[in-house]
Design a protein around this motif. Sequence first.
Motif, mmCIF file in Angstrom:
data_model
loop_
_atom_site.group_PDB
_atom_site.id
_atom_site.type_symbol
_atom_site.label_atom_id
_atom_site.label_comp_id
_atom_site.label_asym_id
_atom_site.label_seq_id
_atom_site.Cartn_x
_atom_site.Cartn_y
_atom_site.Cartn_z
ATOM 1 N N THR A 79 24.436 56.398 -7.286
ATOM 2 C CA THR A 79 25.056 57.461 -8.079
ATOM 3 C C THR A 79 25.656 56.918 -9.371
ATOM 4 O O THR A 79 25.665 57.612 -10.391
ATOM 5 N N LYS A 83 24.754 58.330 -13.020
ATOM 6 C CA LYS A 83 25.774 58.808 -13.967
ATOM 7 C C LYS A 83 25.551 58.173 -15.347
ATOM 8 O O LYS A 83 25.669 58.840 -16.374
ATOM 9 N N LEU A 86 22.478 59.706 -16.925
ATOM 10 C CA LEU A 86 22.779 61.065 -17.393
ATOM 11 C C LEU A 86 23.491 61.042 -18.736
ATOM 12 O O LEU A 86 23.261 61.896 -19.598
ATOM 13 N N GLN A 87 24.362 60.045 -18.934
ATOM 14 C CA GLN A 87 25.098 59.941 -20.200
ATOM 15 C C GLN A 87 24.396 59.010 -21.188
ATOM 16 O O GLN A 87 25.001 58.558 -22.159
ATOM 17 N N THR A 111 20.826 62.809 -7.282
ATOM 18 C CA THR A 111 21.720 63.847 -7.804
ATOM 19 C C THR A 111 21.208 64.449 -9.109
ATOM 20 O O THR A 111 21.161 65.659 -9.258
ATOM 21 N N GLY C 244 34.193 62.933 -11.092
ATOM 22 C CA GLY C 244 32.760 63.195 -11.173
ATOM 23 C C GLY C 244 31.922 61.943 -10.971
ATOM 24 O O GLY C 244 30.835 61.812 -11.538
ATOM 25 N N LEU C 250 29.588 65.544 -9.362
ATOM 26 C CA LEU C 250 29.100 64.871 -10.567
ATOM 27 C C LEU C 250 28.677 65.841 -11.669
ATOM 28 O O LEU C 250 29.143 65.744 -12.811
ATOM 29 N N LEU C 251 27.846 66.794 -11.318
ATOM 30 C CA LEU C 251 27.330 67.701 -12.355
ATOM 31 C C LEU C 251 28.408 68.679 -12.824
ATOM 32 O O LEU C 251 28.458 69.033 -14.002
ATOM 33 N N ILE C 253 31.725 68.170 -13.007
ATOM 34 C CA ILE C 253 32.663 67.487 -13.896
ATOM 35 C C ILE C 253 31.974 67.148 -15.213
ATOM 36 O O ILE C 253 32.563 67.276 -16.286
ATOM 37 N N GLU C 254 30.708 66.760 -15.127
ATOM 38 C CA GLU C 254 29.954 66.463 -16.349
ATOM 39 C C GLU C 254 29.964 67.668 -17.294
ATOM 40 O O GLU C 254 30.133 67.524 -18.506
ATOM 41 N N ILE C 257 33.235 67.953 -19.184
ATOM 42 C CA ILE C 257 33.378 66.941 -20.239
ATOM 43 C C ILE C 257 32.580 67.331 -21.470
ATOM 44 O O ILE C 257 33.032 67.224 -22.600
#
Lengths: 263, 263, 263
Positions: A79, A83, A86-87, A111, C244, C250-251, C253-254, C257
Amino acid sequence: MRDTALRLPSRQAKPRSRGLTMVIDNGLPTSYFRDAVSSSTELIDLVKFGWGTALVTADLDQKIETLRSLGIGYFFGGTLFEKHVLQRRFDDYRAFCHDYGCSHVEVSNGTIELPNPEKDDYISRLADDFTVLSEVGFKDGERSERLSPSRWVEYIRADLDAGADLVITEARESGRSGICRPDGRLRFGLIEDILEAGLPTDQLLFEAPTKELQTYFVRRVGTDVNLGNIAPTEVIALETLRLGLRSDTLLDIEATIDGGRRA
Amino acid sequence: MRDTALRLPSRQAKPRSRGLTMVIDNGLPTSYFRDAVSSSTELIDLVKFGWGTALVTADLDQKIETLRSLGIGYFFGGTLFEKHVLQRRFDDYRAFCHDYGCSHVEVSNGTIELPNPEKDDYISRLADDFTVLSEVGFKDGERSERLSPSRWVEYIRADLDAGADLVITEARESGRSGICRPDGRLRFGLIEDILEAGLPTDQLLFEAPTKELQTYFVRRVGTDVNLGNIAPTEVIALETLRLGLRSDTLLDIEATIDGGRRA
Amino acid sequence: MRDTALRLPSRQAKPRSRGLTMVIDNGLPTSYFRDAVSSSTELIDLVKFGWGTALVTADLDQKIETLRSLGIGYFFGGTLFEKHVLQRRFDDYRAFCHDYGCSHVEVSNGTIELPNPEKDDYISRLADDFTVLSEVGFKDGERSERLSPSRWVEYIRADLDAGADLVITEARESGRSGICRPDGRLRFGLIEDILEAGLPTDQLLFEAPTKELQTYFVRRVGTDVNLGNIAPTEVIALETLRLGLRSDTLLDIEATIDGGRRA
């Protein structure tokens, strides 16, 4: 293993190529963590710092130092990789793993929406620097349930082809998604399809956080099945399942020992 | 017990003849084990090293040394006895218990096929050297469910006659077999039959690994019921149930204290 | 919080006015307790010694000394207050809390019959000396289920008016009563009514002992929801939910942001 008059299955010494036990740290207190891994060092092959816990663990350096001194490999949960992807921070993630001296890294798409070809590209890029563990299956129970056995097998094979050393089948730390249904029951048919697909069993590692799952895999695959997401408090208990020293597998393992003699 | 203005049930000091708490070690890390038993020494009467965990516990000697220094009795789980009997290694098992300085030994037939008369013969043979705890009930939930209450009572009586000091009623560490149904509910009728059979209650020890089971037995039998398979982390919580310091038993225990005064 | 390239929600440093994490000690071994609270001091705002465990904890002084040295507030569970009220020993209870240097005290009527006006009177009397946490909801699942949302809101408001600093919504340590149904499901409608009643959210603290409950509240209220009855081993895991860094949030909280950036 203590001296005993009992006949028990033999186990490889570390470093093992099969019968791996991967422990998950969900955020244990620091001294307890040290206690857990040093009390059963011979039984623990790998430690995963679950999901993004590494980022909020004040004493991460101390935990890692403990593992290094004991010669136990470690990595961060998939995860955390996701993350970063994703960013759009993949390079930072690679640097993060290097900074903490990781020998292993996990690549997953449990996820976020990450198409398998892209996932396999990440596996290839990381395989130069790390031993790569990839994971197949989704964290969301219902999404996982819609993933057919033939897709699972296809994805596992693709990950191995891309350079993964071990492929992990998802079950989360709860045993309620991935290879399990949302109610916790194992997808027996799926496991059969995976086991009978001609994949290299020693390169598969099944997440099995509950005694029921551990029992099933030891009975079905044998003493030397690779299992993951084992709670640090369950390491000794799992070893007794492998060796037939607990009721749940006692007669099954006894039968395999006596197989030769009685035949 | 801290000084308090509250009226609470009285409890025997150790060594107790009733109200025993038997803790199960399922393979705890070494320092944590020491921490757990030394933090609540006065509340722990016996420690069982669950099933065959003793054989894969690297620091077994340290754990035992801790118990000895604290004056807490200990024994190995009945499954380890059964494994030795199955491999015709009973004498080795007796020697193993002697080597580790066990004061107690458990005799059971929860997993292997061991007719009760043979089990009782083992009890008699071990009663010369050890305090014998025998166990009645099977590990397999369905097999246990077919064991009628009258048989349970008959087997308990036979074990006591053979020389068992305490008879344990099986519930496993999960609370899902023996005196419990596979779904975890207690067999209330069975418990009533056992309690009303005229057996010496102080020689019965009920496995009660969950709060629900502990609550039931404290309410039904009282503060001084003997309970087993208590997790090391639940020792203090169990004591509060015995004393009516937790919601689940608070009003029941209050009623027993006030019984005399209000009558 | 470790240096990271990731964008994560910001969190107040201690002492916090929101995003509180209240940990429950159900009777942990002494060294383990010290280990748990000192490994994650920055993440723990308050520690509750659950129900009446304080009275049977041999090393209570050591535990309290640890919390004091770390600057973590602590209090005894509401059940201990209720037991004293039931035995007409309220003044002794107040003295007990003073003797142990408590900054906080919990007032509840989850087990005994204590009409709300009387409960609020206790809150007023204690508010002079302590920071008062009151609790709304009953320990008994069925009794709690009959408490209507409008009553919950009324009781919360009355407790705040009486001088409570924080109002806790009951869920027990099991997550099976109070704001949860006996089968463990959350009473979603109740939570909505509480959240939409115009109460000061920063003065509400939701007991959320399971990951499912924690996830729900972080998703519904946000990173800075106040949560209680967190197991000491789950403190780091909860923080990852808030930030997150775990699949479950995770999604969500993303999205919060990125809200500003993408809009």
